[in-house]
Motif scaffolding. Structure first.
Motif, mmCIF file in Angstrom:
data_model
loop_
_atom_site.group_PDB
_atom_site.id
_atom_site.type_symbol
_atom_site.label_atom_id
_atom_site.label_comp_id
_atom_site.label_asym_id
_atom_site.label_seq_id
_atom_site.Cartn_x
_atom_site.Cartn_y
_atom_site.Cartn_z
ATOM 1 N N LEU A 36 0.887 -1.240 0.029
ATOM 2 C CA LEU A 36 0.139 0.048 0.039
ATOM 3 C C LEU A 36 1.006 1.297 -0.027
ATOM 4 C CD1 LEU A 36 -3.082 0.094 0.403
ATOM 5 C CD2 LEU A 36 -2.885 0.883 2.695
ATOM 6 N N ALA A 227 -6.478 10.674 -0.973
ATOM 7 C CA ALA A 227 -7.803 10.333 -0.561
ATOM 8 C C ALA A 227 -8.497 9.853 -1.431
ATOM 9 C CB ALA A 227 -8.223 11.542 0.751
ATOM 10 N N PHE A 230 -7.922 6.511 -2.914
ATOM 11 C CA PHE A 230 -8.299 5.338 -1.767
ATOM 12 C C PHE A 230 -9.650 5.134 -2.200
ATOM 13 C CE2 PHE A 230 -5.360 6.993 1.785
ATOM 14 C CZ PHE A 230 -4.249 6.472 1.115
ATOM 15 N N SER A 265 -17.689 23.126 -0.552
ATOM 16 C CA SER A 265 -17.605 22.737 0.880
ATOM 17 C C SER A 265 -18.074 21.274 1.091
ATOM 18 C CB SER A 265 -18.060 23.722 1.694
ATOM 19 O OG SER A 265 -19.332 24.097 1.544
ATOM 20 N N PHE A 266 -18.970 20.903 0.282
ATOM 21 C CA PHE A 266 -19.214 19.480 0.486
ATOM 22 C C PHE A 266 -18.621 18.310 -0.192
ATOM 23 C CE2 PHE A 266 -22.932 21.738 2.342
ATOM 24 C CZ PHE A 266 -23.115 20.980 3.405
ATOM 25 N N ILE A 269 -17.844 14.780 0.656
ATOM 26 C CA ILE A 269 -18.584 13.989 1.716
ATOM 27 C C ILE A 269 -19.416 13.020 1.068
ATOM 28 C CG2 ILE A 269 -20.549 14.514 3.348
ATOM 29 C CD1 ILE A 269 -18.993 17.030 3.728
ATOM 30 N N LEU A 272 -17.616 9.786 0.220
ATOM 31 C CA LEU A 272 -17.707 8.758 1.316
ATOM 32 C C LEU A 272 -18.917 8.041 1.615
ATOM 33 C CD1 LEU A 272 -15.550 8.122 3.710
ATOM 34 C CD2 LEU A 272 -17.516 9.435 5.167
ATOM 35 N N LEU A 275 -18.934 5.354 -0.819
ATOM 36 C CA LEU A 275 -17.957 4.151 -0.490
ATOM 37 C C LEU A 275 -18.569 3.404 0.709
ATOM 38 C CD1 LEU A 275 -14.539 3.575 -0.386
ATOM 39 C CD2 LEU A 275 -14.455 4.894 1.648
ATOM 40 N N LEU B 168 -7.001 2.691 5.036
ATOM 41 C CA LEU B 168 -7.671 3.765 4.112
ATOM 42 C C LEU B 168 -8.686 4.234 4.444
ATOM 43 C CD1 LEU B 168 -7.079 1.573 0.661
ATOM 44 C CD2 LEU B 168 -5.414 3.191 1.778
ATOM 45 N N ILE B 169 -9.558 3.676 5.064
ATOM 46 C CA ILE B 169 -10.875 4.310 5.228
ATOM 47 C C ILE B 169 -10.661 5.115 6.304
ATOM 48 C CG2 ILE B 169 -13.095 3.759 5.699
ATOM 49 C CD1 ILE B 169 -12.281 2.876 3.164
ATOM 50 N N PHE B 171 -8.206 6.666 7.177
ATOM 51 C CA PHE B 171 -7.424 7.947 6.639
ATOM 52 C C PHE B 171 -8.457 8.825 6.246
ATOM 53 C CE2 PHE B 171 -4.708 10.256 4.034
ATOM 54 C CZ PHE B 171 -3.437 10.132 4.265
ATOM 55 N N VAL B 172 -9.131 8.322 5.252
ATOM 56 C CA VAL B 172 -10.373 9.083 4.753
ATOM 57 C C VAL B 172 -11.244 9.704 5.651
ATOM 58 C CG1 VAL B 172 -12.388 9.107 3.056
ATOM 59 C CG2 VAL B 172 -10.203 7.689 2.380
ATOM 60 N N LEU B 175 -9.844 12.970 6.775
ATOM 61 C CA LEU B 175 -10.292 14.155 5.706
ATOM 62 C C LEU B 175 -11.917 14.596 5.579
ATOM 63 C CD1 LEU B 175 -7.771 12.641 2.856
ATOM 64 C CD2 LEU B 175 -7.435 14.344 4.485
ATOM 65 N N ILE B 176 -12.425 13.596 5.800
ATOM 66 C CA ILE B 176 -13.753 14.014 5.866
ATOM 67 C C ILE B 176 -14.265 14.941 6.820
ATOM 68 C CG2 ILE B 176 -16.257 13.026 6.130
ATOM 69 C CD1 ILE B 176 -14.855 12.552 3.149
ATOM 70 N N ARG B 179 -12.919 18.241 6.289
ATOM 71 C CA ARG B 179 -13.919 19.005 5.405
ATOM 72 C C ARG B 179 -15.284 19.554 5.921
ATOM 73 N NH1 ARG B 179 -13.196 15.795 -0.196
ATOM 74 N NH2 ARG B 179 -10.824 16.076 -0.399
ATOM 75 N N LEU B 180 -15.937 18.668 6.935
ATOM 76 C CA LEU B 180 -17.358 18.724 7.466
ATOM 77 C C LEU B 180 -17.244 20.002 8.374
ATOM 78 C CD1 LEU B 180 -18.733 15.461 8.307
ATOM 79 C CD2 LEU B 180 -19.685 17.172 6.805
ATOM 80 N N PRO B 183 -18.329 23.643 6.069
ATOM 81 C CA PRO B 183 -19.641 24.068 5.910
ATOM 82 C C PRO B 183 -20.422 24.202 7.075
ATOM 83 C CG PRO B 183 -19.058 21.680 4.760
ATOM 84 C CD PRO B 183 -17.871 22.260 5.391
ATOM 85 N N VAL B 288 -4.539 15.209 9.242
ATOM 86 C CA VAL B 288 -4.180 13.847 9.291
ATOM 87 C C VAL B 288 -2.720 13.932 9.649
ATOM 88 C CG1 VAL B 288 -3.092 13.966 7.038
ATOM 89 C CG2 VAL B 288 -4.418 11.856 7.825
#
Lengths: 294, 369
Positions: A36, A227, A230, A265-266, A269, A272, A275, B168-169, B171-172, B175-176, B179-180, B183, B288
């Motif tokens: 990875l 990201a 991923f 800004s969204f 999201i 995810l 995902l 991986l998840i 890690f994501v 980031l989420i 970012r949240l 808003p 992160v």
């Protein structure tokens, strides 16, 4: 309304093409070596900064953009190879150590670039300047975006040809299916792995130059694309090139639609959410196979 | 272990010889000191050995010497060293919490800063959005609860995944979460964050103990858990998950427990950090890099040993904030990452575990005499 739809169609295709490049490199390294590579994002950044150093008027050289592009891609392919030959091949038997080491490597590269270039964003010299105004759609497409789309598909096409039609390439495919099987049929694993890293590095370099010119170039520019890679790779199925391309377009369009209707800004999201849904329904992704330890 | 010395040739052999003679010297010294502290260690072993593991005289000296050093730091350390150690205490909590989950089970999480961030944001948002006069007796438990809830939210979908997919998840997830924040900036304060959270105290000496004591409590509690059967099962999951399942234990349930065990101290750490700074913002709490720093500390000290990450955190923070203080930030971080990389490649088990085993062998030599 039709105009918005068309512009989403076009803009989504452009960004998806770059995402596909990133995801393919990332997934190939995982598919072949089981590694990875979290430093994949750093390769994107290295590509962009190599291009910046080679072409910008402020830099020492100001080569023509096309020459700079080719050299930048070579630099990031070389960096990728060096990463494998200098570090990863000695520790790859331990998965945890390997990916911790690649994260640290990515951060190290970021700090080194920060040391030389600072944290402020740079503007890259575009490979082709200008833009195309589509009047009936009501949107403007930069030539740079079109070129990104075309180069991405050329690269993917060449890779597809290489992997399915030539013996050398087929040995990569064979190794990704079964390492031991490939070895028994006379495949030189080290050679296959170093080639995979070279290809992945080159793809990251191309993506880096385009991301750097379309958005901006700064040391941590690699985080979001990584990201996204991923997410794409998990949705498409780890190790599957086809899955990466499909998922890259899925995510690229999803992001474009999100930005268009909800604002930037969204961004990310909803990716995810998709995902999580994919993981719950199809844990191996769209085109993935079960990851089998030998 | 010996593969490193095997590779040495020529000039490096001389270095190897020097090291060997130093090693022998230390061994002799160690075997003389060991008997002095052995009675104390024996007493400790009789009382606590069953819960925390037994140690010899030298190891006793290391642990209790360090403890004494930590407790008396304000009386021998300079102002800036104590300041640095105050921060190190909080990071030690993070590193240990990461370790009980990721180091023990082998499910490497890149998302732990989300947990401390959740606790810190919960505290700040309760004060900012709900009631500025709210007392710590209310906000602290609620914030720790928030960390736990977020921890379980991450754990439930991701624990279906194995190995690299899991990492991986997580890690994501960072980031989420990051970012949240934007808003919803009306509640979270956006990029600038929320100021005006009450700090514990402005007195640097008292503040040090405010951070040190929770850290020591977390260290003792996590060591106790790690040395119990739960720790054993978590380690077994890392070695061979299907064997754990085959033995009739539900591995998923234990992985979930590891998240609970990790989220609660992460929440405590987050609360400490927010009351240390008196403010919260995404770059100091969520990014992160924070998660990676926790991992780096754990790696430096030695993964899957609670006290290793504690030592790693102190080493890391003292290096960064105190010893390398004069250098520009990027040079400092370059040096730190190179050190971490070297430890990862050449001393995978971490520096403190190496030290521990050395002390063990020096001590045993003494017993044989």
């Amino acid at each position: 309304m039709l105009g918005t739809l068309l512009s989403i169609l076009i803009l989504g295709a452009m960004i998806s093409a770059v995402y596909a490049l990133i995801a393919i490199g990332f997934t190939m390294i995982f598919g072949v070596g089981g590694v990875l590579n979290l430093a994949h994002g750093a390769l994107i950044m290295i590509g962009a900064f190599a291009y910046l150093g080679l072409t910008s008027t402020g830099g020492m050289l100001s080569l023509p953009p096309m020459v700079g592009f080719v050299i930048a891609v070579a630099v990031s392919a070389g960096a990728s190879y060096a990463m494998y030959a200098g570090l990863v091949q000695f520790i790859e038997e331990n998965v945890v150590i390997t990916f911790l080491a690649t994260v640290v490597l990515a951060l190290l590269a970021t700090e080194l670039v920060t040391f030389w270039f600072g944290t402020d964003p740079y503007q890259l010299v575009p490979l082709v300047a200008g833009s195309l105004h589509l009047e009936n759609v009501g949107t403007r497409v930069r030539y740079m975006e079109l070129l990104g789309f075309v180069i991405s598909w050329i690269a993917i096409g060449l890779l597809w040809y290489y992997v399915t039609q030539t013996d050398e390439g087929r040995s990569i495919l064979a190794t990704s299916m079964s390492e031991r099987g490939a070895q028994l049929t006379g495949v030189d694993l080290d050679f296959v792995k170093s080639r995979t890293w070279l290809i992945a590095g080159a793809f990251a370099g191309i993506a880096g130059v385009f991301l750097g010119s379309l958005l901006s170039t700064y040391p941590v520019m690699w985080l979001n694309p990584l990201a996204i890679a991923f997410i794409i790779v998990v949705i498409g199925g780890i190790g599957s090139i086809k899955g990466s391309v499909v998922a890259a377009y899925l995510i690229g369009y999803l992001e474009t639609v999100t930005i268009q209707f909800l604002g930037s800004s969204f961004q990310g999201i909803f990716s995810l959410v998709v995902l999580v849904v994919v993981l719950l329904v199809l844990p191996q992704g769209l085109y993935g196979r079960e990851f089998v330890h030998e | 272990m010996s593969s490193e010395t095997d590779r040495s040739t020529g000039s490096t052999r001389a270095l190897g010889d020097t090291w060997r003679s130093v090693d022998d010297g230390l061994r002799t010294v160690g075997s003389r000191i060991n008997p002095v502290f052995q009675p104390l260690a024996d007493g400790y072993n009789r009382l606590f050995g069953a819960y925390f593991g037994e140690m010899n005289g030298l190891q006793f000296l290391l642990i209790f010497g360090s403890l004494l050093g930590l407790l008396t730091a304000p009386f021998w350390g300079t102002f800036s060293l104590v300041q640095t150690m105050t921060i190190a205490c909080i990071w030690a909590v993070f590193a240990m919490s990461w370790d009980i989950q990721s180091g023990y089970t082998g499910y490497i999480s890149f998302g732990h800063s989300v947990l401390s961030g959740a606790a810190a944001y919960a505290t700040a948002m309760l004060v900012y959005n709900v009631d500025p006069e709210m007392s710590m007796a209310v906000t602290i438990p609620l914030s720790i609860l928030a960390a736990l809830v977020v921890g379980l939210l991450i754990a439930l979908p991701t624990l279906r995944l194995s190995g690299p997919y899991f990492s991986l998840i997580t890690f994501v997830a960072v980031l989420i979460f990051y970012r949240l924040i934007r808003p919803f900036s009306e509640y979270t304060g956006g990029e600038t964050g929320i100021q005006g959270v009450e700090v514990f105290t402005y007195d640097p000496l008292v503040r040090y103990y405010y951070m040190l004591i929770p850290m020591l409590v977390v260290a003792v509690a996590l060591t106790f858990v790690a040395r119990s059967n739960i720790g054993l099962v978590l380690m077994a999951i890392r070695e061979n998950e299907s064997a754990v399942n085959a033995a009739g234990l539900d591995a998923t349930k234990f992985k979930l427990w590891s998240f609970v065990l990790s989220s609660i101290p992460m929440g405590i750490g987050g609360v400490l950090l927010v009351h240390y700074y008196g403010s919260v913002d995404p770059t100091t709490f969520v990014v992160v890099d924070n998660s990676i720093e926790m991992i780096a500390m754990a790696v430096l000290g030695g993964m899957s040993s609670i006290l290793g990450p504690l030592g790693g955190a102190f080493l890391f923070v003292v290096l960064e904030d105190f010893l390398l203080e004069g250098l520009p930030a990027s040079a400092r971080w370059t040096i730190l990452w190179v050190i971490i990389l070297l430890v990862l490649v050449f001393a995978r088990d971490g520096l403190f575990r190496k030290l521990w085993h050395k002390l063990d062998s020096y001590g045993h030599r003494g017993e044989n005499r």
